[in-house]
Design an enzyme around this catalytic site. Structure first.
Site, PDB file in Angstrom:
ATOM      1  N   ASP A  94       0.777  -1.142  -0.085  1.00 26.91           N
ATOM      2  CA  ASP A  94       0.033   0.174   0.038  1.00 26.91           C
ATOM      3  C   ASP A  94       1.202   1.239   0.050  1.00 26.91           C
ATOM      4  OD1 ASP A  94      -2.862   0.952   1.927  1.00 26.91           O
ATOM      5  OD2 ASP A  94      -1.936   1.657   0.107  1.00 26.91           O
ATOM      6  N   ASP A 267      -7.951  -7.377   1.250  1.00 29.00           N
ATOM      7  CA  ASP A 267      -6.966  -7.513   2.306  1.00 29.00           C
ATOM      8  C   ASP A 267      -7.748  -7.037   3.659  1.00 29.00           C
ATOM      9  OD1 ASP A 267      -6.564  -4.546   1.780  1.00 29.00           O
ATOM     10  OD2 ASP A 267      -5.726  -4.744   3.714  1.00 29.00           O
ATOM     11  N   CYS A 305     -12.015 -28.161  10.523  1.00 26.33           N
ATOM     12  CA  CYS A 305     -11.205 -27.055  10.106  1.00 26.33           C
ATOM     13  C   CYS A 305     -10.115 -27.702   9.443  1.00 26.33           C
ATOM     14  CB  CYS A 305     -10.964 -26.049  11.255  1.00 26.33           C
ATOM     15  SG  CYS A 305      -9.859 -24.751  10.474  1.00 26.33           S
ATOM     16  N   CYS A 307      -7.085 -26.939  10.018  1.00 25.42           N
ATOM     17  CA  CYS A 307      -5.770 -26.048  10.095  1.00 25.42           C
ATOM     18  C   CYS A 307      -4.906 -26.718  11.377  1.00 25.42           C
ATOM     19  CB  CYS A 307      -6.160 -24.429  10.514  1.00 25.42           C
ATOM     20  SG  CYS A 307      -6.511 -24.215  12.231  1.00 25.42           S
ATOM     21  N   CYS A 310      -6.394 -26.233  14.784  1.00 31.09           N
ATOM     22  CA  CYS A 310      -7.463 -26.971  15.258  1.00 31.09           C
ATOM     23  C   CYS A 310      -7.118 -28.519  15.208  1.00 31.09           C
ATOM     24  CB  CYS A 310      -8.929 -26.841  14.168  1.00 31.09           C
ATOM     25  SG  CYS A 310      -9.429 -25.549  14.224  1.00 31.09           S
ATOM     26  N   HIS A 336      -5.660 -19.806  12.604  1.00 32.84           N
ATOM     27  CA  HIS A 336      -6.923 -20.483  12.348  1.00 32.84           C
ATOM     28  C   HIS A 336      -7.639 -19.392  11.583  1.00 32.84           C
ATOM     29  CE1 HIS A 336     -11.225 -22.111  12.797  1.00 32.84           C
ATOM     30  NE2 HIS A 336     -11.346 -20.845  13.216  1.00 32.84           N
TER      31      HIS A 336
HETATM   32  C1  LIG Z   1     -10.740  -0.316   6.403  1.00 34.03           C
HETATM   33  N1  LIG Z   1      -9.593  -0.433   6.272  1.00 34.03           N
HETATM   34  C2  LIG Z   1      -8.950  -0.083   5.026  1.00 34.03           C
HETATM   35  N2  LIG Z   1      -9.529   1.061   4.444  1.00 34.03           N
HETATM   36  C3  LIG Z   1      -8.587   1.606   3.496  1.00 34.03           C
HETATM   37  C4  LIG Z   1      -8.550   2.330   2.611  1.00 34.03           C
HETATM   38  C5  LIG Z   1      -7.547   2.742   1.852  1.00 34.03           C
HETATM   39  C6  LIG Z   1      -6.180   1.970   2.206  1.00 34.03           C
HETATM   40  C7  LIG Z   1      -6.010   1.038   3.102  1.00 34.03           C
HETATM   41  C8  LIG Z   1      -7.324   0.938   3.829  1.00 34.03           C
HETATM   42  N3  LIG Z   1      -7.688   0.201   4.787  1.00 34.03           N
HETATM   43  N4  LIG Z   1      -5.006   2.377   1.333  1.00 34.03           N
HETATM   44  C9  LIG Z   1      -4.980   3.440   0.605  1.00 34.03           C
HETATM   45  N5  LIG Z   1      -3.643   4.030   0.136  1.00 34.03           N
HETATM   46  N6  LIG Z   1      -6.361   4.355   0.336  1.00 34.03           N
HETATM   47  C10 LIG Z   1      -7.378   3.819   0.738  1.00 34.03           C
END
Ligand SMILES: CNc1nc2cc3c(cc2[nH]1)N=C(N)NC3
Length: 371
Positions: A94, A267, A305, A307, A310, A336
């Site tokens: 990110d 994610d 499960c 895993c 478990c 888990h």
């Molecule tokens: C609720 N979690 C979440 N919302 C997000 C929203 C964003 C993000 C990461 C996030 N994680 N990363 C960005 N660069 N922009 C929007």
């Protein structure tokens, strides 16, 4: 190897669900996919081998955190992010856009970039789209994210409009700064739950052109119905032949409903965060293991499960580990919980293949809503 190729393998007849294959520099990703989060270079409490054994195909790291500690130069000198994380499969980073606005003390947001005080030591730092893109190019992730401005939820429409406009301008700068063809730069659609703004933002980003599109700014307290309605609306403005990524999502029901609306990638920190807090996903709803009711409960978290947790530990043992603060407790429940979400993804794949996804997802969403 055609990095960025996204092949639609199978489409559900009665919903927007689809199976795909995304080619990256470190291998193909079968979508829909859930991506465990390794914010600072580690999926908390788990070895990469444990994450791989669960069946995870791709993991996340975060540029904001790696920029602050240990620093991009140090990651490069340690051999890059894959080496640092001991993970030879795909990684997504990110951009830090979300963390700058959610973690740090903002000093200045300008059209050029942001100045903020580090949440670690208050050091003043400047980040902008070009710096964030260069940092991700140097970290070496296979999928990198545009540097965006995340407006808080809820916020004045004026603030939301300016953050959305700025995110579009910054996405273009990221694309112009992105030099490494081995990495895929995804754009991030902003706009809160304002459907007109979401359409506008998606259309503008598609005009610029990216190999994949994320949706940011959801799962921030807007509620399930708003999240799904906004997702469904925005997907209609995104190309069919490019991957769609719903950021920060989500709980079991969110994954199923997101896939139904045409989302390919997810994610979420909750499987490991809840795992560290003794909360385990089960088909009957989450269970809080510190509860004394589990003291002599010899059952696994979930019958069948399979895993590692478990197969080897009872609820009573797990409660004991949390009660005395044994490190193994958070690790086992995280294993888990990630397995639980991975199993949902596996069932999604199977039901799309068998053209039974619509009926299966309807039944699952009803069941999870009742938990
Ligand atoms: C609720 N979690 C979440 N919302 C997000 C929203 C964003 C993000 C990461 C996030 N994680 N990363 C960005 N660069 N922009 C929007």
């Amino acid at each position: 190897m055609s990095i960025g190729k996204f092949e639609i393998l199978c489409k559900d007849a009665k919903s927007n669900a689809r199976k795909g294959l995304l080619t990256t520099g470190h291998g193909d990703i079968r979508t829909p996919v859930f991506m465990p989060v390794g914010t600072r270079g580690s999926v908390k409490g788990l070895t990469p081998e444990m994450v791989k054994d669960i069946g995870s195909q791709i993991i996340l790291a975060n540029t904001y955190h790696m920029y602050l500690r240990p620093g991009i130069d140090v990651v490069e000198q340690l051999g890059g992010l894959h080496k640092l994380m001991a993970w030879d499969a795909p990684i997504l980073t990110d951009s830090g856009g979300y963390q700058v606005f959610s973690l740090s003390t903002l000093n200045r947001i300008g059209d050029d970039g942001v100045e903020f005080a580090s949440h670690i030591d208050g050091q003043r730092i400047y980040l902008d789209p070009a710096i964030a893109t260069d940092a991700q190019n140097r970290l070496g992730a296979d999928i990198i994210m545009a540097f965006d401005e995340c407006a808080p939820y809820p916020c004045e429409r004026e603030r939301l409009v300016s953050a959305t406009e700025r995110s579009i301008r910054w996405a273009k700068i990221c694309k112009d700064s992105h030099k490494n063809d081995l990495q895929l730069l995804f754009a991030i659609v902003q706009g809160g739950i304002d459907l007109e703004l979401r359409s506008y933002c998606a259309d503008k980003l598609v005009e610029i052109g990216f190999p994949g599109y994320a949706m940011g700014g959801l799962s921030v307290g807007e509620g399930f119905d708003n999240m799904i309605r906004t997702t469904a609306h925005t997907v209609r403005h995104l190309p069919e032949d490019k991957p769609r990524y719903l950021m920060g999502v989500g709980m079991p029901a969110d994954l199923i409903a997101g896939v139904r609306e045409g989302i390919d990638m997810f994610d979420c920190v909750l499987p490991t965060r809840n795992g560290r807090n003794a909360s385990a996903f089960t088909e009957e709803g989450p269970i809080k293991l510190r509860n004394s009711v589990y003291t002599t409960d010899i059952r696994p978290l979930e019958e069948g499960c399979g895993c590692y947790c478990c197969r080897n530990f009872s609820r009573g043992t797990l409660r004991h580990f949390f009660n005395v603060g044994e490190m193994l407790g958070p690790t086992l429940v995280s294993i888990h919980n990630i397995t639980f979400l991975q199993r949902i993804m596996d069932k999604i794949h199977k039901n799309i293949d068998n053209n039974t996804f619509s009926e299966w997802s309807e039944e699952k969403l009803k069941k999870y809503a009742a938990c």
